[in-house]
Design a protein around this motif. Structure first.
Motif, PDB file in Angstrom:
ATOM      1  N   SER A   1       0.738  -0.805  -0.286  1.00 39.76           N
ATOM      2  CA  SER A   1      -0.073  -0.114   0.097  1.00 39.76           C
ATOM      3  C   SER A   1       0.911   1.014  -0.020  1.00 39.76           C
ATOM      4  N   ASP A   2       2.051   1.421   0.854  1.00 35.47           N
ATOM      5  CA  ASP A   2       3.019   2.108   0.680  1.00 35.47           C
ATOM      6  C   ASP A   2       3.617   2.178  -1.079  1.00 35.47           C
ATOM      7  N   VAL A   3       3.733   1.647  -1.655  1.00 37.88           N
ATOM      8  CA  VAL A   3       4.196   1.538  -3.208  1.00 37.88           C
ATOM      9  C   VAL A   3       3.057   2.056  -3.954  1.00 37.88           C
ATOM     10  N   VAL A   4       1.914   1.835  -3.471  1.00 33.49           N
ATOM     11  CA  VAL A   4       0.931   1.957  -4.809  1.00 33.49           C
ATOM     12  C   VAL A   4       0.679   3.023  -4.121  1.00 33.49           C
ATOM     13  N   SER A   5       0.389   4.048  -3.264  1.00 36.41           N
ATOM     14  CA  SER A   5       0.332   5.210  -2.467  1.00 36.41           C
ATOM     15  C   SER A   5       0.558   6.144  -3.134  1.00 36.41           C
ATOM     16  N   ALA A   6       2.118   6.017  -3.312  1.00 39.28           N
ATOM     17  CA  ALA A   6       3.820   7.073  -4.120  1.00 39.28           C
ATOM     18  C   ALA A   6       3.596   6.782  -5.597  1.00 39.28           C
ATOM     19  N   GLY A   7       2.504   6.103  -6.562  1.00 38.56           N
ATOM     20  CA  GLY A   7       2.008   5.959  -7.992  1.00 38.56           C
ATOM     21  C   GLY A   7       2.762   5.103  -8.116  1.00 38.56           C
ATOM     22  N   PHE A   8       3.282   4.347  -7.597  1.00 35.93           N
ATOM     23  CA  PHE A   8       3.910   2.309  -8.331  1.00 35.93           C
ATOM     24  C   PHE A   8       3.642   1.626  -8.290  1.00 35.93           C
ATOM     25  N   SER A   9       3.600   0.470  -9.174  1.00 33.80           N
ATOM     26  CA  SER A   9       2.939  -0.803  -9.075  1.00 33.80           C
ATOM     27  C   SER A   9       4.135  -1.948  -9.353  1.00 33.80           C
ATOM     28  N   LEU A  10       4.810  -1.461  -9.573  1.00 31.59           N
ATOM     29  CA  LEU A  10       6.544  -3.036  -9.304  1.00 31.59           C
ATOM     30  C   LEU A  10       7.162  -2.390  -8.662  1.00 31.59           C
ATOM     31  N   LEU A  11       7.656  -3.815  -8.230  1.00 26.75           N
ATOM     32  CA  LEU A  11       9.036  -3.999  -7.618  1.00 26.75           C
ATOM     33  C   LEU A  11       9.563  -4.977  -8.002  1.00 26.75           C
ATOM     34  N   LEU A  12      11.209  -4.142  -8.066  1.00 26.96           N
ATOM     35  CA  LEU A  12      12.211  -5.155  -8.299  1.00 26.96           C
ATOM     36  C   LEU A  12      13.875  -4.948  -7.644  1.00 26.96           C
ATOM     37  N   ALA A  13      13.630  -6.914  -6.959  1.00 19.84           N
ATOM     38  CA  ALA A  13      14.675  -6.734  -5.303  1.00 19.84           C
ATOM     39  C   ALA A  13      16.266  -6.510  -5.970  1.00 19.84           C
ATOM     40  N   ASP A  14      17.102  -5.503  -5.500  1.00 20.45           N
ATOM     41  CA  ASP A  14      17.706  -4.895  -5.978  1.00 20.45           C
ATOM     42  C   ASP A  14      19.267  -5.943  -6.013  1.00 20.45           C
ATOM     43  N   ALA A  15      19.203  -7.160  -4.912  1.00 22.70           N
ATOM     44  CA  ALA A  15      19.599  -8.230  -5.301  1.00 22.70           C
ATOM     45  C   ALA A  15      19.449  -8.854  -6.859  1.00 22.70           C
ATOM     46  N   ALA A  16      19.144  -8.837  -7.518  1.00 20.84           N
ATOM     47  CA  ALA A  16      18.673  -9.166  -9.023  1.00 20.84           C
ATOM     48  C   ALA A  16      19.459  -8.226  -9.570  1.00 20.84           C
ATOM     49  N   ILE A  17      19.496  -7.557  -9.253  1.00 12.03           N
ATOM     50  CA  ILE A  17      20.381  -7.179 -10.500  1.00 12.03           C
ATOM     51  C   ILE A  17      21.522  -7.019  -9.936  1.00 12.03           C
ATOM     52  N   CYS A  18      22.730  -7.632 -10.110  1.00 11.84           N
ATOM     53  CA  CYS A  18      23.841  -7.322  -9.648  1.00 11.84           C
ATOM     54  C   CYS A  18      24.931  -9.025 -10.715  1.00 11.84           C
ATOM     55  N   ARG A  19      24.507  -9.439 -11.367  1.00 10.24           N
ATOM     56  CA  ARG A  19      24.639 -10.142 -11.862  1.00 10.24           C
ATOM     57  C   ARG A  19      25.034  -9.668 -13.134  1.00 10.24           C
ATOM     58  N   TRP A  20      25.118  -8.487 -13.534  1.00 11.65           N
ATOM     59  CA  TRP A  20      25.439  -8.222 -14.881  1.00 11.65           C
ATOM     60  C   TRP A  20      25.726  -6.855 -14.796  1.00 11.65           C
ATOM     61  N   CYS A  21      27.214  -5.793 -14.870  1.00 14.02           N
ATOM     62  CA  CYS A  21      27.743  -4.637 -14.210  1.00 14.02           C
ATOM     63  C   CYS A  21      29.317  -4.062 -15.212  1.00 14.02           C
ATOM     64  N   ALA A  22      29.637  -3.130 -15.750  1.00  8.10           N
ATOM     65  CA  ALA A  22      30.203  -2.933 -16.120  1.00  8.10           C
ATOM     66  C   ALA A  22      29.849  -1.396 -15.834  1.00  8.10           C
ATOM     67  N   VAL A  23      31.432  -0.795 -16.116  1.00 13.05           N
ATOM     68  CA  VAL A  23      31.865   0.297 -15.887  1.00 13.05           C
ATOM     69  C   VAL A  23      32.334   1.310 -17.318  1.00 13.05           C
ATOM     70  N   VAL A  24      31.790   2.336 -17.051  1.00 17.99           N
ATOM     71  CA  VAL A  24      31.544   4.029 -18.820  1.00 17.99           C
ATOM     72  C   VAL A  24      32.672   4.305 -19.186  1.00 17.99           C
ATOM     73  N   PRO A  25      33.599   4.176 -19.724  1.00 24.86           N
ATOM     74  CA  PRO A  25      35.480   4.576 -19.501  1.00 24.86           C
ATOM     75  C   PRO A  25      34.221   6.167 -19.881  1.00 24.86           C
ATOM     76  N   ASP A  26      36.069   6.406 -19.264  1.00 23.35           N
ATOM     77  CA  ASP A  26      36.147   8.625 -19.664  1.00 23.35           C
ATOM     78  C   ASP A  26      35.683   8.306 -21.458  1.00 23.35           C
ATOM     79  N   PRO A  27      35.061   9.863 -21.631  1.00 25.23           N
ATOM     80  CA  PRO A  27      35.677  10.394 -23.442  1.00 25.23           C
ATOM     81  C   PRO A  27      36.338   9.853 -24.060  1.00 25.23           C
ATOM     82  N   ASP A  28      38.027  10.285 -23.352  1.00 26.56           N
ATOM     83  CA  ASP A  28      39.202   9.717 -23.903  1.00 26.56           C
ATOM     84  C   ASP A  28      39.911   8.583 -23.672  1.00 26.56           C
TER      85      ASP A  28
END
Length: 341
Positions: free
Chosen positions: A264-291
């Motif tokens: 109800s806290d999530v819905v009252s803030a205008g959102f309806s979908l939840l994603l646990a942060d643990a689900a986004i740890c499997r694929w990552c990379a860092v953006v290099p500088d422009p040079d």
């Protein structure tokens, strides 16, 4: 062109700001004696038209009598030879400082015998801002803040973990496009999320635009076909809420450190979908500088997942209370990893 530098990390951790209950300063128990260190030598390799690379070596100094306390001429010669072999036997321009080991006679003789491929350029005295490898050491030391390993055997894998890197290069974006047939989310974080983040829904049509929008040195985390919860079962861990439907492009979201209280806290803030942060740890990379220089170093996807799942007790996670500096407390060596109290 290669930029080379050395650094070391001892058993006393750097202090960093972290979360704790308001009014209770967190304490990190550290080893009271011993002079062990992990020694690091690294090279940032820059070549036009090729991916920027970090080549490094580590040594462990345990403080025993007669044990060498740093890299010697032979190790530097081996590092140069290995770098040339990995880069395709091309001539190298090596830029380093005026450390005494760089002037050692065996190393000078090695460079003279192989004068056709290493060209040595020495930096002016006291000029760390001219060497991008200093940024690597800064990240390693900052990421080890508040960690208190008891032995050099505990410290060595932590240092190596921080030196491994995944880069958001063209190959990364090609892989993102290949999995973008369904729902693919991309999270852009700055400074481990301390300065906020952005979320995108990426598909084959807008992947190039997302690559243009992300900021240098940001950490990108990808999740394909995410488990987006829209029921009464709310994740207890850190999570992010999204509004439905998920349209391609940048997404409106809200972070819930420690988990949302109720749906109800999530819905009252205008959102309806939840994603646990643990689900986004499997694929990552860092953006290099422009040079093209990759100055921000992060873990590879496998190492990041392993660190997330097996984080030592001495590395406190976020809480919903207060943020402040950590205080160190000495103790005698212990056979078990130190913990934060």
């Amino acid at each position: 062109m290669l930029f080379e530098d050395e650094a070391g990390q001892d058993l006393k951790p750097g202090k960093g700001r972290t979360w704790s209950t308001r009014g209770r300063t967190p304490l990190v128990t550290v080893v009271g004696k011993g002079s062990g260190r992990v020694l690091m030598a690294g090279m940032i390799c820059i070549r036009p038209g090729h991916e920027t690379r970090l080549i490094y070596r580590t040594q462990t100094y345990s403080g025993r009598t007669g044990e060498k306390k740093g890299f010697r001429a032979r190790e530097f010669a081996d590092l140069l030879t290995s770098a040339r072999r990995q880069l395709g036997d091309v001539p190298l321009i090596v830029v380093w400082d005026n450390a005494g080991t760089h002037h050692a006679k065996p190393l000078r003789e090695f460079c003279e015998r192989n004068s056709d491929w290493p060209t040595i350029v020495k930096l002016p005295p006291y000029a760390p801002d001219l060497n991008p490898v200093e940024g690597v050491w800064a990240h390693v030391k900052k990421s080890l803040a508040n960690l208190a390993p008891c032995t050099t055997e505990d410290l060595t894998p932590l240092v190596k973990n921080r030196l491994r890197v995944a880069v958001a290069d063209e190959g990364f974006w090609d892989a993102v496009r290949k999995v973008s047939g369904g729902t693919t989310l991309l999270c852009e974080r700055w400074a481990h999320g301390a300065y906020g983040c952005r979320w995108f829904r990426v598909n084959r049509e807008n992947a190039a635009e997302a690559a243009r929008l992300v900021s240098p040195c940001a950490l990108l985390r990808v999740v394909a076909e995410p488990d987006l919860r829209a029921d009464a079962e709310v994740p207890d861990d850190d999570s992010t809420a999204f509004a439905s439907p998920l349209s391609p492009g940048e997404l409106v979201h809200k972070e819930y450190p420690g988990g949302a209280g109720s749906l109800s806290d999530v819905v009252s803030a205008g959102f309806s979908l939840l994603l646990a942060d643990a689900a986004i740890c499997r694929w990552c990379a860092v953006v290099p500088d422009p040079d093209g220089v990759n100055r921000a170093q992060w873990e590879s996807p496998e190492q990041l997942l392993r660190r997330t799942e097996q984080a030592p007790a001495s590395q406190p996670g976020p809480a919903r209370f207060a943020c402040g500096p950590v205080r160190a407390r000495r103790s005698a060596p212990s056979p078990t990893p130190a913990s934060t109290t």
